[in-house]
Enzyme design. Structure first.
Site, mmCIF file in Angstrom:
data_model
loop_
_atom_site.group_PDB
_atom_site.id
_atom_site.type_symbol
_atom_site.label_atom_id
_atom_site.label_comp_id
_atom_site.label_asym_id
_atom_site.label_seq_id
_atom_site.Cartn_x
_atom_site.Cartn_y
_atom_site.Cartn_z
ATOM 1 N N HIS A 165 -4.892 6.547 -0.960
ATOM 2 C CA HIS A 165 -3.993 5.398 -0.839
ATOM 3 C C HIS A 165 -4.397 4.291 -1.781
ATOM 4 O O HIS A 165 -5.440 4.343 -2.425
ATOM 5 C CB HIS A 165 -3.847 4.927 0.616
ATOM 6 N N GLU A 188 0.858 -1.185 0.000
ATOM 7 C CA GLU A 188 0.000 0.000 0.000
ATOM 8 C C GLU A 188 0.893 1.233 0.000
ATOM 9 O O GLU A 188 1.960 1.257 0.604
ATOM 10 C CB GLU A 188 -0.899 0.005 1.246
#
Ligand SMILES: [Zn+2]
Length: 169
Positions: A103, A41
């Site tokens: 994100h 991530e």
């Protein structure tokens, strides 16, 4: 798919509000994601401004992860190093400011997790952010296709914005 417009447009019909993403900013986002090799991530903050009626937001910049960020396969903690200076610079030079967070959910659905939602609610109440209606953009993947999920948090509620499809017009 070729799009001749220089902005992406997302809309929430209930609020009659739109969020625009400048093409340059969107391409920068794609290159940050490419760099992370889609294994972990990654994320950063969203910078831009509202129109004069505070109805529509215009996103002009996505930052990459600050140096002190921590990333794993299923989690991302965004650091803070350098952000204060960066935001001061944007405000001075362009009258632009913090709009929210973005994100990546590598290889999985862009739907916000429980943690994502709680975090955005916290940000909307945090005086340090000075942003009562923060935007969250999550970049993910459904059936090998890249999908963007865009939402805004207002008065403890989440509002989704749908991308306008100009091709069908
Ligand atoms: Zn997430």
């Amino acid at each position: 798919m070729v799009c001749l417009l220089d902005m992406k447009e997302f809309e929430n019909t209930e609020l009659q509000s739109k969020i625009f993403i400048e093409d340059g900013a969107y391409h920068k986002l794609l290159s940050i994601i490419e760099e992370s090799l889609r294994k972990v991530e990654t994320g950063g903050i969203i910078i831009g401004h509202y129109d004069s009626a505070f109805q529509n937001a215009i996103i002009t910049e996505f930052t990459g992860p600050p140096e002190d960020s921590k990333a794993g396969r299923f989690r991302f903690y965004r650091g803070i190093k350098g952000l204060r200076n960066l935001l001061q610079q944007y405000w001075k030079e362009r009258n632009e400011y913090y709009l929210g967070e973005w994100h990546l959910h590598p290889g999985s659905s862009p739907n916000p997790s429980h943690t994502d939602i709680e975090q955005m609610k916290k940000i909307s109440k945090d005086k340090n952010f000075n942003c009562k209606e923060p935007i969250l953009l999550i970049f993910g993947e459904i059936a090998k296709k890249q999908v963007t999920c865009l939402m805004m948090f207002k008065d403890g509620k989440m509002y989704s914005y749908k991308e306008k499809d100009f091709e069908r017009k």
